[in-house]
Enzyme design. Structure first.
Site, short mmCIF file in Angstrom:
data_model
loop_
_atom_site.label_atom_id
_atom_site.label_comp_id
_atom_site.label_asym_id
_atom_site.label_seq_id
_atom_site.Cartn_x
_atom_site.Cartn_y
_atom_site.Cartn_z
N LYS A 32 1.00 9.68 4.11
CA LYS A 32 0.48 7.92 3.93
C LYS A 32 0.58 7.11 5.11
CE LYS A 32 -0.45 8.30 -0.50
NZ LYS A 32 -1.47 7.81 -1.11
N SER A 51 2.92 4.19 -5.93
CA SER A 51 4.17 4.93 -6.53
C SER A 51 5.26 5.17 -5.35
CB SER A 51 3.62 6.27 -7.07
OG SER A 51 3.19 6.89 -6.15
#
Lengths: 436, 436
Positions: free
Chosen positions: B166, B191
């Site tokens: 990410k 999340s």
């Protein structure tokens, strides 16, 4: 100026293990001229340098590295390694130049009855194992750097074939056997990682590996040996039983014994860690290596000091098996009557080959307790995201210990290479937790 | 032959997002000429190709990659990318040659009122994130190869900064903001892994990151966000509450919203995985990537197909959150009323930007259950020696599943690149076991 002794051909070399005193013509400066074509073993322990010798220049073809001489049973530092091309002519020319420049005495070769033998670890080892071993990656972490207050470099030997650095030495040992020796196979007694590595290397060469394992070894290590096709023979946990069982196998099979640490082929193989590591992160000024039988740290130290004589070499050792620390303190090999540590790979003792190297090339032994080891292991999993065994995490534990952080001696160690030596750990409790 | 429209300078370009129909002179063959100097975002979704168009040639300076056009809402395959040198002269010369060879109509630029826009992901993204992101290593394992019956290559994004891939997208997004935008900070609801990555990238740029996290997120992910200096704002677990909370923060702070997947800057950043991976192991013929919101697989597919149009792109998805599988089956974005999987990073749904890319560039979605995911995770720890989270291990689970192994379609997939996407997992049970 051409010296007739240069006419010795490489064929006249018959081994590194001979030892001799300096020739009577010995003077303060010595030039050693290597004709070693390709020593099988790659390392021979250095012998005494007489007190009359001030300095030694060694001419070596560039594929060789790692020089180790002793004086008064201590590492003899006044040695200069001069690289030449591989060609004999280049070696001769280079040696002649040194003779002219220094007025040194020439020690032409290794088998003419008057030479200094020395330790040599060579690049042939690296070439030999290269088709089989992984070049393991080096990881870094800003998070761990800020905890340690230094730049840390992690050499991930847990990613090595067989899950630990041991494959390097085992592979070097097995692929340096000649065909006649190799056919009968190899045998060892090991706490696990060396056993798995030897099994795998033997499988790659297509020869049998007989592995004597103490009954109380972790299951995952036994499983590794079997996975790689090793023939497992269980012994009692005592060293005596392990040795007796191995000797019986030797007699029955004619196999070659490959010790886990105290062996030149093994030391040379483990030394390839330094070659890779210092190429991957040349700014490293300090290496921290787990110590057990001393095979890895001996190879790492020899190779690293050959590349950078100023590099610091530190050993990391568990409190419950601190024989290296005690040996260094006592100035002689000191064995323990019992060991007690979670680091099951670090329970062996130094041997007669590894001890002098540890004594003279390892700057210090940093001792940590099991709690520190587990904390370091946790950081490896949670920050570095790698699975290391307790023995593998001990280098990080040492760097984060008070013994290191609060010792002003280490304030200049700012770029620290840590060898995460292995990742063979039983995680059954973790997988069981997912079944709930 | 020199076409006057070539006189448009790069300065006349004012954005990739414009869309237009083909010019009235439109014919069967089209040559598109790119003047894009450096699109901030790096990707714009391609628009419709009219039915009159047979094929399209695109001239791009070599630093660009990743072309994506649509016809009838499907990926338009009859596109040929022709590389030129960066210099405008070279682009013009190359375009002229195509015109001569094909008799195509020239579409000279992107802002003259009659062009086809298209998706482009570019190397500037790689350059932008390079000072910050890790080039993660690729590991291999003979043991896993023999289990899979294929050669496997593992791209270890668990070693990425922040513990997951990410960071690539977050870093690209944050460093492509102009200074005025950046000062007010960024906000996201995530999340976990995107949240940590965005916090870290924001910290590196020295701007605030506001992170809306559902209350039930794993502790270690919340801890990561805090470790990297993110401002944590908890919401209820529902997507509605997450979005509402994020909107409130946007209003209060004026920060820029950076979604976790459905965003061109994010997609382009994740695409750098392919650039590295296919350089590290160019023999890869198939890539297997976890799918959730589709940001990673979109970037990976665009970049990989640009490098090797024949490469297979497979998604790995958990049974309990198989919205991508259902979307592909239904031919439209299909959201689920509830999700249930151990892979907490794979619970998001495809978005309007990622869906067309997944629909047209992802060859198949392989669905596995949680048991298969845990087994793959175990192999990652015990064989590869790396700590992956369930979402990170799913690619290996897919390769070892019957759905893959027994499907003859995949028999030609012999060199498989698996993205191990992250390693942020709570191992408390493991550490507790050492305290006994």
């Amino acid at each position: 100026m051409r010296n007739p002794v240069f006419n010795l051909s490489p064929d006249s070399f018959d081994g590194l293990s001979e030892t001799n005193s300096l020739p009577p013509r010995g003077m303060g400066k010595v030039c050693v001229y290597s004709t070693i074509p390709d020593p099988t073993c790659g390392i021979t322990l250095g012998m005494e340098v007489p007190s009359s010798v001030e300095s030694i220049s060694v001419i070596l073809a560039t594929e060789y590295w790692g020089i180790f001489l002793l004086r008064d049973r201590k590492f003899f530092p006044a040695i200069k390694v001069i690289s030449s091309e591989t060609l004999m002519q280049s070696r001769e020319d280079t040696a002649n130049k040194v003779l002219q420049d220094t007025g040194a005495v020439l020690i032409p070769s290794f088998n003419d009855g008057h030479f200094i033998s020395f330790a040599i670890v060579n690049f042939h080892t690296q070439v030999r194992i290269k088709p089989f071993a992984q070049q393991t990656p080096v990881l870094t972490s800003d998070t761990l750097d800020s905890i340690a207050g230094r730049k840390l470099y992690f050499k991930c030997e847990c990613f090595q074939k067989g899950g630990a650095f041991k494959f390097r030495g085992a592979c070097n040992a097995i692929f340096s056997l000649d065909d006649d020796q190799a056919t009968k196979g190899v045998v060892t007694h090991s706490s696990g990682n060396h056993a798995a590595a030897l099994s795998l290397a033997a499988k790659l060469r297509g020869i049998p590996a007989y592995i004597v394992i103490p009954k109380d070894a972790p299951k995952c290590k036994v499983a590794n040996v079997k996975r790689y096709g090793g023939h497992v023979i269980f012994s009692e946990p005592s060293m005596q039983s392990r040795e007796d069982t191995a000797n019986k196998v030797l007699q029955d099979t004619g196999a070659v014994l490959i010790p886990s640490s105290n062996d030149g082929r093994i030391i040379s193989g483990q030394g390839t860690i330094s070659l890779e590591f210092l190429e991957q992160a040349s700014e490293i000024d300090t290496l921290i290596v787990p110590i057990s039988g001393g095979g890895m740290i001996s190879g790492v130290a020899l190779a690293a000091k050959a590349i950078n004589p100023a590099i610091h070499i530190l050993a990391a050792e568990p409190m419950g098996a601190n024989d290296a620390f005690q040996s260094k303190s006592n100035g002689r090999i000191t064995k323990l009557s019992e060991v007690n540590t979670i680091a099951d790979g670090l329970r062996a003792f130094l041997g007669d080959l590894t001890w002098p190297i540890v004594r003279d090339l390892v700057d210090d032994v940093i001792v940590v307790d099991d709690k520190e080891i587990i904390q370091a292991m946790k950081l490896c999993y949670e920050v570095l995201k790698i699975a290391v065994e307790p023995s593998g995490a001990i280098g990080l534990a040492a760097v984060l210990s008070d013994g290191f952080l609060k010792n002003p001696v280490y304030s200049e160690c700012n770029h620290i290479g840590i060898v995460l030596s292995g990742g063979n750990v039983d995680l059954g409790v973790l997988w069981n937790s997912f079944d709930k």
